[in-house]
Design an enzyme around this catalytic site. Structure first.
Site, mmCIF file in Angstrom:
data_model
loop_
_atom_site.group_PDB
_atom_site.id
_atom_site.type_symbol
_atom_site.label_atom_id
_atom_site.label_comp_id
_atom_site.label_asym_id
_atom_site.label_seq_id
_atom_site.Cartn_x
_atom_site.Cartn_y
_atom_site.Cartn_z
ATOM 1 C CD GLU A 128 13.095 -67.302 45.548
ATOM 2 O OE1 GLU A 128 12.982 -67.513 44.328
ATOM 3 O OE2 GLU A 128 14.187 -67.376 46.141
ATOM 4 N NE ARG B 277 13.619 -61.283 40.660
ATOM 5 C CZ ARG B 277 14.227 -61.467 39.493
ATOM 6 N NH1 ARG B 277 13.800 -60.834 38.422
ATOM 7 N NH2 ARG B 277 15.266 -62.275 39.399
ATOM 8 C CG ASP C 133 17.824 -68.611 47.844
ATOM 9 O OD1 ASP C 133 18.696 -67.815 47.455
ATOM 10 O OD2 ASP C 133 16.679 -68.681 47.356
ATOM 11 C CE LYS D 72 16.415 -65.389 47.630
ATOM 12 N NZ LYS D 72 16.729 -65.676 46.210
ATOM 13 C CG ASP E 188 13.421 -70.478 40.795
ATOM 14 O OD1 ASP E 188 13.598 -70.351 42.022
ATOM 15 O OD2 ASP E 188 14.212 -71.078 40.038
ATOM 16 C CG ASP F 125 14.576 -70.701 45.535
ATOM 17 O OD1 ASP F 125 13.404 -71.031 45.242
ATOM 18 O OD2 ASP F 125 15.282 -69.938 44.841
ATOM 19 C CE LYS G 160 16.169 -72.357 42.686
ATOM 20 N NZ LYS G 160 16.601 -71.497 41.575
HETATM 21 N N1 BES Z 1 18.030 -68.406 44.747
HETATM 22 C C1 BES Z 1 18.022 -68.291 43.352
HETATM 23 C C2 BES Z 1 19.312 -67.755 42.774
HETATM 24 C C3 BES Z 1 20.555 -68.577 42.959
HETATM 25 C C4 BES Z 1 21.057 -69.350 41.932
HETATM 26 C C5 BES Z 1 21.289 -68.518 44.138
HETATM 27 C C6 BES Z 1 22.208 -70.072 42.084
HETATM 28 C C7 BES Z 1 22.454 -69.249 44.290
HETATM 29 C C8 BES Z 1 22.920 -70.019 43.264
HETATM 30 C C9 BES Z 1 16.899 -67.357 42.915
HETATM 31 O O1 BES Z 1 15.777 -67.337 43.716
HETATM 32 C C10 BES Z 1 16.441 -67.795 41.562
HETATM 33 O O2 BES Z 1 15.900 -68.861 41.465
HETATM 34 N N2 BES Z 1 16.652 -66.963 40.552
HETATM 35 C C11 BES Z 1 16.252 -67.253 39.235
HETATM 36 C C12 BES Z 1 15.617 -66.014 38.657
HETATM 37 C C13 BES Z 1 14.947 -66.235 37.332
HETATM 38 C C14 BES Z 1 13.742 -67.130 37.506
HETATM 39 C C15 BES Z 1 14.561 -64.903 36.766
HETATM 40 C C16 BES Z 1 17.486 -67.665 38.444
HETATM 41 O O3 BES Z 1 18.564 -67.084 38.659
HETATM 42 O O4 BES Z 1 17.387 -68.583 37.654
HETATM 43 ZN ZN ZN Z 2 16.082 -67.839 45.672
HETATM 44 MN MN MN Z 3 14.370 -68.815 43.190
#
Ligand code: BES
Ligand code: ZN
Ligand code: MN
Length: 506
Positions: A354, A356, A293, A270, A352, A275, A282
Site C-alpha cells: 500500500e 507505493r 509504518d 509514507k 499490503d 498497516d 499480515k
Molecule cells: N509496511 C510494510 C513494510 C514493512 C515491513 C515495514 C517490515 C517495516 C517492517 C509494507 O507496507 C509492506 O507490507 N510491504 C510488503 C510488500 C509486499 C506485499 C510486496 C512486504 O514487504 O512484505
Molecule cells: Zn506499509
Molecule cells: Mn503493507
C-alpha cells in the site's frame, strides 16, 4: 532539558556529576581529565594503570570525589581507540555517561566537550554531538507507563558543557544549540512513531502538522477525502477504503529568503498510521509493530521543523500521505484497479503493498506543487531488512546527481544509505495485465520493485527513494538509541537541504 555552554575549568565546576573522558590505552590523561586526575591525587591514572579503566567505547567509570572537587562524583567515559574516534563516538560516550548519571540520581550534569581537545573535532561538531547524544540517549517513551521506574527518576534537567578555551566558546555554543534542536526534534519524531495507531491517526497526524507549521512559520495545507476525490487521488483513496479513519494529504511549505526560484526540494513521507495489510492481511506475530509504518511521515515533519528553525537558502516542501491500511467489508480488494492522480491506472494485486500506492499520488502532488527534486522516505518493504538489516536505508533513484547529494547528506548525518541497481528489465515487471501498472512484481527484488513503482510517478524529475523499513525501528538498544523508533531521516534530510542550498549558491 536546559543546556548551557560555560567558560571555566573542571575544578571550579559545580554539579551533581561531572563527565570527563579517556581514550583507550591512555594512562596519563591530559587536558580536563588530567586536571581532574590531579585534583583526585592521580586516582584516574592509577585506575588506568591497573587496567580498571580501559577507555573502551561505552565504558563509564564512577569515581567518588570525597570533597576533593566541587562535584560529588566524576564519570570517566571511554572514547575508544583514538584512530577510530569521530563525532558519533563522542555522542555515544555522552549518551552512556548521561544514562549512568541518571541512574545515580543526578539532576544537574556537567561535562567536558568530548573530542574538542585531542580528539580533533571542531568545537561546534563536538558540542553538537555531546548535546545531541545526551538528549537522544536519555530518551524513553514513558507516556503510557503509570508506575515509575525508581532507579531512573526524576531525571536530568540541566546539562552544562564546560570549556576552558574562550576561543572555542562561540562555536561550541552554536553546536550545542544545533544539537539541542536536533535532539529534541528527533525525540518528538520518535514519540510519534512509538505511539500506537489509536493515538496517531491520519487526522491527528494532520493536526500535528498544522500545529508544527503554525508555530514554526510554515505554510500548511490539509486535504481530506472530498478534496482527494476532486483531485483524482484514487490510489490514496483506494488504500483508505477499508478504514473508518478519513485519509489526509498534508503539505508544509518552507520558503527561504533569497532562495533560487528554480529549485524546490520536496520531502515526501509514507504515513500509514497502521498497516494490517488490508485484505492481503499480515500474520499476527509482529503486526503490532506496524504502528511504525508512518516513520517516513514523521521524519518529514521533523525535518521540516528543523529546516524552519535553521533556515537553509533553499525552498522545501514537506508532503505526507496519511491513511490506515485495514481489512473490512469496504476495503479495496486484490484485483481492484485504482486510477492515480497522475492518470495512470494500477492493478492492486496485493493490498499490503500500500505504501507505493499512496506515495504514487503524493509524488504526483509534489510535482503539482512545483517540486524540482523529490526525496521520498518510506517504511516500504520487509525485503530491505533482508538485504541490509537495520544498518542502512535502501536507496533507489533515477538520478546520479541527487543520489550523490543524498549520499553526502548520509555521511554528514551518520545515517547510512545503500544504493540498489535499477536495471531497465526490473521496470518491465511493473506492467499490469488489466491496467497500466501492477503494484507488485513477480520476480523478487522487492525493495527495488517498490522503489521503481514510486519512481514511475516522478516522471523524469530527479528523485531518490529511501526505504527506511529497517532503519526506522530498533529491535535492540544501540549505543545512543534504545529500542523502538529511531527518528531516522530527520538529520539526513536537514543536511540535504543545506547541501542543496550550498550547491545552488556555488
Ligand atoms: N509496511 C510494510 C513494510 C514493512 C515491513 C515495514 C517490515 C517495516 C517492517 C509494507 O507496507 C509492506 O507490507 N510491504 C510488503 C510488500 C509486499 C506485499 C510486496 C512486504 O514487504 O512484505
Ligand atoms: Zn506499509
Ligand atoms: Mn503493507
Amino acid at each position: 532539558m536546559k543546556v548551557e555552554v560555560r567558560q571555566g575549568t573542571v575544578e571550579e565546576t559545580a554539579a551533581d556529576a561531572l563527565v570527563v573522558n579517556l581514550f583507550q590505552g591512555v594512562e596519563k590523561p591530559g587536558g580536563a581529565t588530567g586536571a581532574v586526575d590531579g585534583a583526585l591525587g592521580g586516582l584516574i591514572s592509577r585506575l588506568a594503570a591497573d587496567g580498571e579503566i580501559k577507555g573502551k567505547d561505552g565504558e563509564v567509570t564512577l569515581i567518588h570525589t570525597e570533597g576533593r572537587l566541587n562535584v560529588p562524583r566524576v564519570l570517566v567515559a571511554g572514547l575508544g581507540k583514538k584512530e577510530e574516534f569521530d563525532w558519533q563516538k563522542a555522542a555515544a560516550a555522552a549518551a552512556a555517561a548521561a544514562r549512568k548519571a541518571r541512574g545515580l540520581g543526578a539532576r544537574k550534569l556537567a561535562t567536558v566537550i568530548h573530542g574538542a581537545g585531542t580528539g580533533g573535532l571542531s568545537p561546534d561538531r563536538a558540542a553538537q554531538a555531546v548535546v545531541e547524544g545526551t538528549i537522544l540517549g536519555l530518551y524513553e517513551f514513558r507516556k503510557f507507563k503509570t508506575e515509575s521506574d525508581e532507579d531512573e527518576r526524576p531525571g536530568i534537567d540541566e546539562l552544562l558543557l564546560v570549556e576552558q578555551d574562550p576561543a572555542k566558546l562561540g562555536a561550541a555554543r552554536d553546536g550545542a544549540a544545533r544539537g539541542g534542536l536536533l535532539g529534541e526534534v528527533i525525540n518528538e519524531t520518535r514519540d510519534l512513531v512509538n505511539s500506537p495507531g489509536s493515538e496517531v491517526t491520519p487526522t491527528s497526524l494532520a493536526e500535528c502538522a498544522r500545529d508544527l507549521a503554525l508555530s514554526n512559520g510554515l505554510e500548511v495545507e490539509i486535504l481530506g477525502p472530498a478534496e482527494l476525490e476532486k483531485m483524482g487521488a484514487g490510489a490514496i483513496l483506494a488504500v483508505a477504503k477499508g478504514s473508518v479513519q478519513p485519509p489526509r494529504l498534508i503539505s508544509l511549505r518552507y520558503q527561504a529568503a533569497g532562495a533560487p526560484e528554480n529549485l524546490t526540494l520536496a520531502l515526501v513521507g509514507k504515513g500509514i498510521t497502521f498497516d494490517a495489510g488490508g485484505i492481503s492481511i499480515k500474520p499476527a506475530s509482529k503486526m503490532h509493530e506496524m504502528k511504525m509504518d508512518m516513520a517516513g511521515a514523521a521524519a518529514v515533519l521533523g525535518a521540516m521543523k528543523v529546516v524552519a528553525a535553521l533556515k537553509p537558502a533553499v525552498n522545501v516542501i514537506g508532503i505526507v500521505a496519511a491513511t490506515e491500511n485495514l481489512p473490512s467489508g469496504t476495503a479495496v480488494k486484490p484485483g481492484d484497479i485504482a486510477k492515480t492522480m497522475s492518470g495512470l491506472t494500477v492493478e492492486i494485486l496485493n493490498t499490503d503493498a500500500e505504501g507505493r500506492l499512496i506515495l504514487a499520488d503524493a509524488v504526483t502532488y509534489a510535482r503539482k506543487l512545483g517540486a524540482t527534486h523529490i526525496v521520498d522516505l518510506a517504511t516500504l518493504t520487509g525485503a530491505v531488512l533482508v538485504a541490509l538489516g537495520s544498518l542502512a536505508s535502501g536507496l533507489v533513484s533515477n538520478d546520479e546527481g541527487l543520489t550523490d547529494l543524498v549520499k553526502k547528506a548520509s555521511e554528514l548525518s551518520g545515517e547510512r544509505v545503500w544504493p540498489f541497481p535499477t536495471y531497465p528489465e526490473y521496470k518491465e515487471d511493473l506492467k499490469g495485465e488489466f491496467a497500466d501498472l501492477k503494484n507488485v512484481g513477480g520476480n523478487g527484488a522487492g525493495t527495488i520493485m517498490g522503489g521503481l513503482f514510486i519512481g514511475r510517478f516522478a516522471e523524469g524529475l530527479p528523485w531518490v527513494h529511501l526505504d527506511i523499513a529497517g532503519t526506522a525501528w530498533n529491535d535492540k538498544s544501540g549505543k545512543v538509541l534504545g529500542k523502538g523508533a529511531t527518528g531516522v531521516g530527520v538529520r539526513m534530510m536537514t543536511e540535504l537541504a543545506f547541501l542543496m542550498a550550498a550547491r545552488s549558491a556555488s
